[in-house]
Design a protein around this motif. Structure first.
Motif, PDB file in Angstrom:
ATOM      1  N   TRP A 135     -13.475 -10.334  11.399  1.00 21.42           N
ATOM      2  CA  TRP A 135     -12.646  -9.220  11.865  1.00 21.42           C
ATOM      3  C   TRP A 135     -11.230  -9.702  12.178  1.00 21.42           C
ATOM      4  O   TRP A 135     -10.251  -9.079  11.772  1.00 21.42           O
ATOM      5  CB  TRP A 135     -13.276  -8.569  13.084  1.00 21.42           C
ATOM      6  CG  TRP A 135     -12.428  -7.488  13.688  1.00 21.42           C
ATOM      7  CD1 TRP A 135     -11.771  -7.516  14.874  1.00 21.42           C
ATOM      8  CD2 TRP A 135     -12.115  -6.212  13.096  1.00 21.42           C
ATOM      9  NE1 TRP A 135     -11.074  -6.348  15.060  1.00 21.42           N
ATOM     10  CE2 TRP A 135     -11.271  -5.526  13.996  1.00 21.42           C
ATOM     11  CE3 TRP A 135     -12.474  -5.603  11.894  1.00 21.42           C
ATOM     12  CZ2 TRP A 135     -10.772  -4.261  13.725  1.00 21.42           C
ATOM     13  CZ3 TRP A 135     -11.975  -4.336  11.630  1.00 21.42           C
ATOM     14  CH2 TRP A 135     -11.143  -3.678  12.537  1.00 21.42           C
ATOM     15  N   PHE A 136     -11.102 -10.828  12.888  1.00 21.12           N
ATOM     16  CA  PHE A 136      -9.775 -11.352  13.186  1.00 21.12           C
ATOM     17  C   PHE A 136      -9.057 -11.778  11.917  1.00 21.12           C
ATOM     18  O   PHE A 136      -7.836 -11.637  11.799  1.00 21.12           O
ATOM     19  CB  PHE A 136      -9.867 -12.519  14.167  1.00 21.12           C
ATOM     20  CG  PHE A 136     -10.006 -12.094  15.602  1.00 21.12           C
ATOM     21  CD1 PHE A 136      -8.984 -11.403  16.239  1.00 21.12           C
ATOM     22  CD2 PHE A 136     -11.151 -12.389  16.320  1.00 21.12           C
ATOM     23  CE1 PHE A 136      -9.107 -11.014  17.564  1.00 21.12           C
ATOM     24  CE2 PHE A 136     -11.276 -12.003  17.643  1.00 21.12           C
ATOM     25  CZ  PHE A 136     -10.256 -11.313  18.273  1.00 21.12           C
ATOM     26  N   SER A 166      -3.646 -11.118  28.013  1.00 19.93           N
ATOM     27  CA  SER A 166      -4.710 -10.131  28.134  1.00 19.93           C
ATOM     28  C   SER A 166      -5.953 -10.703  27.462  1.00 19.93           C
ATOM     29  O   SER A 166      -5.906 -11.750  26.811  1.00 19.93           O
ATOM     30  CB  SER A 166      -4.296  -8.825  27.455  1.00 19.93           C
ATOM     31  OG  SER A 166      -4.238  -9.020  26.040  1.00 19.93           O
ATOM     32  N   ASP A 167      -7.066  -9.994  27.571  1.00 19.81           N
ATOM     33  CA  ASP A 167      -8.285 -10.471  26.906  1.00 19.81           C
ATOM     34  C   ASP A 167      -8.108 -10.485  25.393  1.00 19.81           C
ATOM     35  O   ASP A 167      -8.605 -11.375  24.704  1.00 19.81           O
ATOM     36  CB  ASP A 167      -9.497  -9.640  27.330  1.00 19.81           C
ATOM     37  CG  ASP A 167      -9.282  -8.147  27.156  1.00 19.81           C
ATOM     38  OD1 ASP A 167      -8.119  -7.720  26.983  1.00 19.81           O
ATOM     39  OD2 ASP A 167     -10.276  -7.406  27.215  1.00 19.81           O
ATOM     40  N   VAL A 168      -7.353  -9.519  24.860  1.00 22.79           N
ATOM     41  CA  VAL A 168      -7.119  -9.490  23.411  1.00 22.79           C
ATOM     42  C   VAL A 168      -6.238 -10.665  22.995  1.00 22.79           C
ATOM     43  O   VAL A 168      -6.510 -11.348  21.997  1.00 22.79           O
ATOM     44  CB  VAL A 168      -6.482  -8.149  22.982  1.00 22.79           C
ATOM     45  CG1 VAL A 168      -6.103  -8.182  21.502  1.00 22.79           C
ATOM     46  CG2 VAL A 168      -7.429  -6.996  23.260  1.00 22.79           C
ATOM     47  N   ASP A 169      -5.173 -10.917  23.767  1.00 30.20           N
ATOM     48  CA  ASP A 169      -4.305 -12.056  23.466  1.00 30.20           C
ATOM     49  C   ASP A 169      -5.089 -13.365  23.505  1.00 30.20           C
ATOM     50  O   ASP A 169      -4.907 -14.246  22.654  1.00 30.20           O
ATOM     51  CB  ASP A 169      -3.150 -12.138  24.472  1.00 30.20           C
ATOM     52  CG  ASP A 169      -2.172 -10.995  24.336  1.00 30.20           C
ATOM     53  OD1 ASP A 169      -2.054 -10.455  23.220  1.00 30.20           O
ATOM     54  OD2 ASP A 169      -1.529 -10.649  25.334  1.00 30.20           O
ATOM     55  N   ALA A 170      -5.944 -13.500  24.503  1.00 26.33           N
ATOM     56  CA  ALA A 170      -6.740 -14.722  24.632  1.00 26.33           C
ATOM     57  C   ALA A 170      -7.681 -14.875  23.448  1.00 26.33           C
ATOM     58  O   ALA A 170      -7.834 -15.968  22.889  1.00 26.33           O
ATOM     59  CB  ALA A 170      -7.515 -14.708  25.941  1.00 26.33           C
ATOM     60  N   ALA A 171      -8.320 -13.778  23.053  1.00 35.01           N
ATOM     61  CA  ALA A 171      -9.254 -13.833  21.923  1.00 35.01           C
ATOM     62  C   ALA A 171      -8.528 -14.206  20.639  1.00 35.01           C
ATOM     63  O   ALA A 171      -9.023 -15.013  19.843  1.00 35.01           O
ATOM     64  CB  ALA A 171      -9.967 -12.492  21.762  1.00 35.01           C
ATOM     65  N   ARG A 172      -7.327 -13.655  20.435  1.00 30.42           N
ATOM     66  CA  ARG A 172      -6.562 -13.989  19.225  1.00 30.42           C
ATOM     67  C   ARG A 172      -6.112 -15.446  19.245  1.00 30.42           C
ATOM     68  O   ARG A 172      -6.076 -16.101  18.209  1.00 30.42           O
ATOM     69  CB  ARG A 172      -5.365 -13.058  19.080  1.00 30.42           C
ATOM     70  CG  ARG A 172      -5.780 -11.636  18.710  1.00 30.42           C
ATOM     71  CD  ARG A 172      -4.680 -10.873  18.062  1.00 30.42           C
ATOM     72  NE  ARG A 172      -4.355 -11.419  16.758  1.00 30.42           N
ATOM     73  CZ  ARG A 172      -3.559 -10.814  15.893  1.00 30.42           C
ATOM     74  NH1 ARG A 172      -3.015  -9.664  16.184  1.00 30.42           N
ATOM     75  NH2 ARG A 172      -3.292 -11.368  14.724  1.00 30.42           N
ATOM     76  N   ALA A 173      -5.776 -15.948  20.419  1.00 29.48           N
ATOM     77  CA  ALA A 173      -5.375 -17.354  20.518  1.00 29.48           C
ATOM     78  C   ALA A 173      -6.535 -18.273  20.154  1.00 29.48           C
ATOM     79  O   ALA A 173      -6.350 -19.275  19.454  1.00 29.48           O
ATOM     80  CB  ALA A 173      -4.878 -17.656  21.931  1.00 29.48           C
ATOM     81  N   ILE A 192     -16.474 -18.593  18.378  1.00 31.60           N
ATOM     82  CA  ILE A 192     -16.210 -17.387  17.582  1.00 31.60           C
ATOM     83  C   ILE A 192     -17.416 -17.124  16.686  1.00 31.60           C
ATOM     84  O   ILE A 192     -17.758 -17.956  15.848  1.00 31.60           O
ATOM     85  CB  ILE A 192     -14.961 -17.547  16.688  1.00 31.60           C
ATOM     86  CG1 ILE A 192     -13.718 -17.829  17.532  1.00 31.60           C
ATOM     87  CG2 ILE A 192     -14.744 -16.345  15.797  1.00 31.60           C
ATOM     88  CD1 ILE A 192     -12.957 -16.634  17.997  1.00 31.60           C
ATOM     89  N   ALA A 193     -18.011 -15.969  16.843  1.00 30.21           N
ATOM     90  CA  ALA A 193     -19.118 -15.593  15.961  1.00 30.21           C
ATOM     91  C   ALA A 193     -18.572 -15.278  14.579  1.00 30.21           C
ATOM     92  O   ALA A 193     -17.435 -14.801  14.452  1.00 30.21           O
ATOM     93  CB  ALA A 193     -19.846 -14.374  16.522  1.00 30.21           C
ATOM     94  N   PRO A 194     -19.341 -15.542  13.511  1.00 33.95           N
ATOM     95  CA  PRO A 194     -18.847 -15.264  12.151  1.00 33.95           C
ATOM     96  C   PRO A 194     -18.352 -13.830  11.970  1.00 33.95           C
ATOM     97  O   PRO A 194     -17.321 -13.600  11.319  1.00 33.95           O
ATOM     98  CB  PRO A 194     -20.069 -15.552  11.274  1.00 33.95           C
ATOM     99  CG  PRO A 194     -20.839 -16.577  12.043  1.00 33.95           C
ATOM    100  CD  PRO A 194     -20.659 -16.197  13.494  1.00 33.95           C
TER     101      PRO A 194
END
Length: 203
Positions: free
Chosen positions: A51-52, A10-17, A44-46
């Motif tokens: 947040w991650f 998903s988009d969230v999974d991709a962002a976390r990866a 990745i923006a600061p």
């Protein structure tokens, strides 16, 4: 998420990866041509990285850190490592060990629970079930508890029949948990007998 990887994440999974790669990038210069830093900052923006990082800390806090105040299930398994610290020190005292050092290599998955079990600085504040972990309410931070190349070391010193233990946590002399009495106020040296009492190992 609409591209070639749409079927696996998903988009969230991709962002976390992408964040996970961002988080380890500083340690991957050896794998890069010319040993350059992996250029992840442009992805990745600061603000998003922070947040991650917060989400990662919350996950680690509950999976292997102090967790809930009424339970030790997240870190109890580290008792086998603490047992080995005592076993090695006690073997020196008994004269049954000729080792100069016992070295173990592991990851944050073991350092974090061991730090909680030992009551190391920053690892003692659990969360109440009705008050979840947040940065605002809790000082626990993964980057402090288990930074890159985290380490816990006990040094055993002998004088006559007395065996003293000094702990280094991430290369700094560190007092043992509250309730353990050093040989003198403000000292970082503890009698092995006292540590056995303090950690409930005395026979």
């Amino acid at each position: 998420m609409d591209g070639e990887f749409s079927s696996v994440a998903s988009d969230v999974d991709a962002a976390r990866a992408v964040y996970d790669l961002y988080a380890i990038a500083p340690s991957m210069s050896a794998e890069m041509p010319g040993h350059r830093a992996l250029p992840m900052g442009r992805y990745i923006a600061p603000r998003d990285a922070a947040w991650f990082g917060y989400l990662s800390d919350a996950e680690d806090f509950y999976e292997k850190g102090p967790g809930f105040a009424d339970s030790d299930i997240t870190y109890r398994m580290a008792d086998v490592l603490l047992d080995d610290f005592f076993r090695q020190a006690e073997a020196k005292r008994a004269g049954t060990s000729t080792l100069g050092a016992e070295l173990r290599f592991t990851h944050a998955e073991e350092i974090i629970p061991l730090a909680a079990l030992m009551g190391l600085p920053g690892s003692t504040e659990a969360a109440a079930p009705d008050r979840p972990y947040t940065y605002a309410d809790n000082t626990w931070r993964g980057a402090s508890v288990a930074p890159m190349a985290a380490n816990i070391q006990w040094d055993v010193f002998r004088k006559g029949d007395t065996y003293l233990v000094r702990m280094l946590y991430n290369e700094k002399e560190t007092a043992f948990k509250q309730g353990c009495r050093p040989v003198s106020p403000g000292s970082v040296f503890y009698d092995l007998d006292e540590l056995e009492r303090c950690f409930g190992r005395a026979s």
